[in-house]
Design a protein around this motif. Structure first.
Motif, mmCIF file in Angstrom:
data_model
loop_
_atom_site.group_PDB
_atom_site.id
_atom_site.type_symbol
_atom_site.label_atom_id
_atom_site.label_comp_id
_atom_site.label_asym_id
_atom_site.label_seq_id
_atom_site.Cartn_x
_atom_site.Cartn_y
_atom_site.Cartn_z
ATOM 1 N N UNK A 193 -40.732 41.188 -17.411
ATOM 2 C CA UNK A 193 -39.863 42.252 -17.918
ATOM 3 C C UNK A 193 -39.443 41.973 -19.357
ATOM 4 N N UNK A 194 -39.164 40.706 -19.644
ATOM 5 C CA UNK A 194 -38.782 40.345 -21.014
ATOM 6 C C UNK A 194 -39.970 40.460 -21.960
ATOM 7 N N UNK A 195 -41.151 40.033 -21.495
ATOM 8 C CA UNK A 195 -42.340 40.102 -22.339
ATOM 9 C C UNK A 195 -42.719 41.546 -22.654
ATOM 10 N N UNK A 196 -42.552 42.419 -21.675
ATOM 11 C CA UNK A 196 -42.894 43.839 -21.852
ATOM 12 C C UNK A 196 -41.742 44.642 -22.473
ATOM 13 N N UNK A 197 -40.603 43.965 -22.716
ATOM 14 C CA UNK A 197 -39.429 44.604 -23.329
ATOM 15 C C UNK A 197 -38.967 45.827 -22.541
ATOM 16 N N UNK A 198 -38.866 45.654 -21.232
ATOM 17 C CA UNK A 198 -38.441 46.752 -20.368
ATOM 18 C C UNK A 198 -36.940 46.975 -20.498
ATOM 19 N N UNK A 199 -36.529 48.241 -20.425
ATOM 20 C CA UNK A 199 -35.094 48.505 -20.396
ATOM 21 C C UNK A 199 -34.592 48.322 -18.963
ATOM 22 N N UNK A 200 -33.288 48.563 -18.746
ATOM 23 C CA UNK A 200 -32.693 48.281 -17.440
ATOM 24 C C UNK A 200 -33.350 49.070 -16.320
ATOM 25 N N UNK A 201 -33.621 50.379 -16.553
ATOM 26 C CA UNK A 201 -34.229 51.224 -15.521
ATOM 27 C C UNK A 201 -35.660 50.778 -15.225
ATOM 28 N N UNK A 202 -36.416 50.446 -16.285
ATOM 29 C CA UNK A 202 -37.806 50.010 -16.097
ATOM 30 C C UNK A 202 -37.864 48.668 -15.369
ATOM 31 N N UNK A 203 -36.933 47.781 -15.707
ATOM 32 C CA UNK A 203 -36.895 46.479 -15.044
ATOM 33 C C UNK A 203 -36.572 46.638 -13.561
ATOM 34 N N UNK A 204 -35.621 47.509 -13.259
ATOM 35 C CA UNK A 204 -35.284 47.759 -11.860
ATOM 36 C C UNK A 204 -36.483 48.312 -11.108
ATOM 37 N N UNK A 205 -37.218 49.221 -11.743
ATOM 38 C CA UNK A 205 -38.390 49.814 -11.107
ATOM 39 C C UNK A 205 -39.457 48.747 -10.848
ATOM 40 N N UNK A 206 -39.632 47.821 -11.791
ATOM 41 C CA UNK A 206 -40.592 46.732 -11.612
ATOM 42 C C UNK A 206 -40.259 45.910 -10.368
#
Length: 239
Positions: free
Chosen positions: A30-43
């Motif tokens: 998630x950090x490497x892909x620079x996901x925001x909070x919603x994207x990280x939760x979805x992951x």
């Protein structure tokens, strides 16, 4: 390379194979892909993992849309609480029934603190002991998500010193998860009132909740609330 995982393994992950990535690996991705909070939760949802709690460090702030909705609840006392159950915003109906939160500062504007140590709030609650035990058990369940948080620890220590009931009940380790119920209030001027209350989570990742009280027909609660609102001084009609 940035996430520190192998190319083959990452390819398998994208292909949906049963590689079962750990929480640590998902966090690194998630950090490497620079996901925001919603994207990280979805992951984490896609991977079937529970996202680790991220302790809030910035001051909690209630945004405009939520404030507007709060103020639109004219005949429903309502307020917004933060992750530690501090009251962050409220509407005039809440002031009319529960008192002016603007007169309270710091820990005194915390729900647990009010229930156990605020004489006015304690007198309001008809079934005080039953409600206080539920509040305590629900707060324990919520605080488990923030183990080690200094703000929680400071509040628990303060409550242990300040309230004999809190001091006696906290070691019992009761937990509860109550989202709704009925609350009977003994208002000093309006008399008995009955409300149905509901806790609604704010879906912005902040762990804030909107608590809404709907007056019931019982004890003529709707008319009494309107009378209280009409008698409210102009300076207390806004949060």
């Amino acid at each position: 390379m940035i996430a520190g995982v192998g190319t083959t393994w990452y390819t398998w992950l994208e292909q949906g194979r049963e590689v079962r990535p750990s929480v640590e690996v998902l966090t690194a991705l998630a950090e490497a892909l620079r996901l925001d909070a919603a994207e990280k939760q979805h992951l984490f949802i896609l991977a079937g993992r529970q996202q680790p709690e991220r302790r809030a460090v910035a001051p909690e702030k209630v945004d405009g849309p939520l404030l507007h909705m709060l103020q639109s609840l004219v005949l429903q006392p309502a307020y917004v609480v933060g992750r530690r159950w501090d009251v962050l915003a409220w509407n005039p109906a809440a002031v009319a029934v529960f008192g002016d939160y603007g007169l309270l500062e710091g820990d005194a504007r915390n729900i647990v603190h009010m229930v156990f140590t605020n004489p006015h709030h304690r007198r309001l609650l008809v079934d005080w002991e039953q409600l206080a035990r539920i509040v305590l058990a629900s707060f324990r369940a919520a605080s488990a998500r923030y183990v080690g948080d200094p703000d929680f620890e400071r509040l628990i220590e303060l409550m242990t010193r300040s309230s004999p009931e809190f001091r006696a009940w906290w070691p019992q380790r009761d937990v509860a998860h109550r989202l709704s119920g009925v609350k009977h209030v003994r208002h000093p001027s309006a008399g008995g009132m009955t409300f149905e209350h509901m806790s609604l989570s704010v879906g912005d990742g902040s762990d804030m909740k909107l608590i809404v009280y709907t007056p019931l027909a019982e004890q003529n609660s709707v008319a009494k609330l309107q009378t209280l609102l009409d008698a409210l001084p102009a300076e207390r009609r806004s949060a």
